[in-house]
Enzyme design. Sequence first.
Site, PDB file in Angstrom:
ATOM      1  N   GLY A  21      -1.971  -2.122   5.887  1.00  0.00           N
ATOM      2  CA  GLY A  21      -1.713  -3.174   6.851  1.00  0.00           C
ATOM      3  C   GLY A  21      -2.475  -4.425   6.462  1.00  0.00           C
ATOM      4  CB  THR A  46      -0.944   0.082   1.226  1.00  0.00           C
ATOM      5  OG1 THR A  46      -1.723  -1.082   1.270  1.00  0.00           O
ATOM      6  CG2 THR A  46      -1.867   1.258   1.139  1.00  0.00           C
ATOM      7  NE  ARG A  95       0.455  -4.492  -7.311  1.00  0.00           N
ATOM      8  CZ  ARG A  95       1.597  -4.406  -7.975  1.00  0.00           C
ATOM      9  NH1 ARG A  95       2.745  -4.474  -7.329  1.00  0.00           N
ATOM     10  NH2 ARG A  95       1.603  -4.251  -9.276  1.00  0.00           N
ATOM     11  CG  ASP A 105       6.024  -0.047  -2.194  1.00  0.00           C
ATOM     12  OD1 ASP A 105       4.875  -0.107  -1.727  1.00  0.00           O
ATOM     13  OD2 ASP A 105       6.967  -0.781  -1.806  1.00  0.00           O
ATOM     14  CG  ASP A 128      -1.819   1.071  -3.563  1.00  0.00           C
ATOM     15  OD1 ASP A 128      -1.457  -0.064  -3.897  1.00  0.00           O
ATOM     16  OD2 ASP A 128      -2.056   1.388  -2.372  1.00  0.00           O
ATOM     17  CB  SER A 162       5.072  -0.887   1.645  1.00  0.00           C
ATOM     18  OG  SER A 162       4.077  -0.969   0.640  1.00  0.00           O
ATOM     19  CB  SER A 222       1.872   0.546  -3.883  1.00  0.00           C
ATOM     20  OG  SER A 222       2.340   0.661  -2.584  1.00  0.00           O
ATOM     21  CE  LYS A 228      -4.631  -1.183  -1.276  1.00  0.00           C
ATOM     22  NZ  LYS A 228      -3.195  -1.215  -1.386  1.00  0.00           N
TER      23      LYS A 228
END
Lengths: 273, 235
Positions: free
Chosen positions: A86, A40, A58, A205, A56, A168, A208, A72
């Site tokens: 998380g 995330t 994913r 990242d 995002d 992340s 994500s 999200k």
Amino acid sequence: MTRFEESAPVKGGFSFDLCKRNEMLVQKGLKPSSYLKTGTTIVGLVFRDGVILGADTRATEGPIVADKNCEKIHYMAPNIYCCGAGTAADTEAVTDMVSSQLKLHRFHTGRDSRVVTALTLLKSHLFSYQGHVSAALVLGGVDVTGPHLHTIYPHGSTDTLPFATMGSGSLAAMAIFESKYREGLTRDEGVKLVAEAISSGIFNDLGSGSNVDVCVITKGNREYLRNYMLPNLRTYVSEKGYSFSKKTEVLMTKITPLRELVEVNEGGDAMEE
Amino acid sequence: MGDSQYSFSLTTFSPSGKLVQIEHALTAVGSGQTSLGIKASNGVVIATEKKLPSILVDEASVQKIQTLTPNIGVVYSGMGPDSRVLVRKSRKQAEQYYRLYKEQIPVTQLVRETATVMQEFTQSGGVRPFGVSLLVAGYDDKGPQLYQVDPSGSYFSWKASAMGKNVSNAKAFLEKRYTEDTELDDAVHTAILTLKEGFEGQISGKNIEIGMIGSDRIFRVLSPSEVEDYLQEVE
């Protein structure tokens, strides 16, 4: 019979009894079962007329992308939304639960919910579970006292900020914010900046990816821009399609229609006496 | 009552087979302010008198008709504080239902849950039955519905009903004026006329309360000025 059911909280939810057992099993070499983490990038910023949240889409399960387009940004109240990073189950459950509590509170007080109310309900819940509920949240909304943006960490600490990132991909997104954020952004500038920050998380990242969701909250109005940007479309789809060689021959086709309607027992509701 | 040996529980059967406390609770309801409800073809209206004990009371702070969910409202006759407890429990149950099934609670289910709570208080130790009857008005997939819940925990679906002081006159009036295909606005007028029947003093937007729900499925309590508009239409 003195059975008197008060509206006490139902005993259930987390019981820590098995944690010791799990630790013992891990020591003996058992791999803990993997759960859906959201990797995330989630962000929020305060602009001239309110708050903008971005995320995002994913959801990862270890190295595998479990959901390419998950949501999200969770609804808390008509004027408050919350992004969650998380463990997906934890963020869903905690935001659902607090959203429910806020709704009851609105009924009882006859007023719109305040962001600090949601904040306090969330942080007390997370603190009481001592970080075992793995939910890192970016909470934003506009209430009678103005626009607010907060971050909540899994152990229950909170920050109040003009712009925030979690997950992340938070470092990638924060780099964008730190260089380009200023006070008094307009709506379009704010949305562009949020989309840029999320894109930075998506491309830099691994946890994500996929699309950008944006939510703009202003006084008395909110716009949930689901899939505001789709920078990861499947670019090439073969026109020929796929053909698979026939393996078994079809001998006979028979269609059995199932009964269309379910029979409802009418008049079962009224009480006799 | 004469059964002092049964005095450890208020809801022990009397020799004639009645639960005397529930009868007394119904009497408490019967001496409460009149309230009524009418189910129209496209909605439901509930109304009540709002007689305050003195002119010094700030009537804007008193609200007898409450919202349980966005599409279900309730009015009571009897003891106000008892009704508050039930409203609180019902709201919570509606929310728990939504949490579990992710579906707005149907009107019948909420009525059943509320009735269950009221029945529990007639079969437990150390508690007394609720001194209120509720009129629950809602609009869900089954259409507009009106239910009455009594202190005993029994509930009935009504096309039109009244409770409280003036119940017999009000019900007679409603029986005469009710038609199956009445529209919501006509139902509001009928409700006002029914309240007017037994009203002592001058009826105005400040001493009655009206709540209604139409096909938009949003329950609203009318403001005093909106009530005044309807009153003037009736004049």
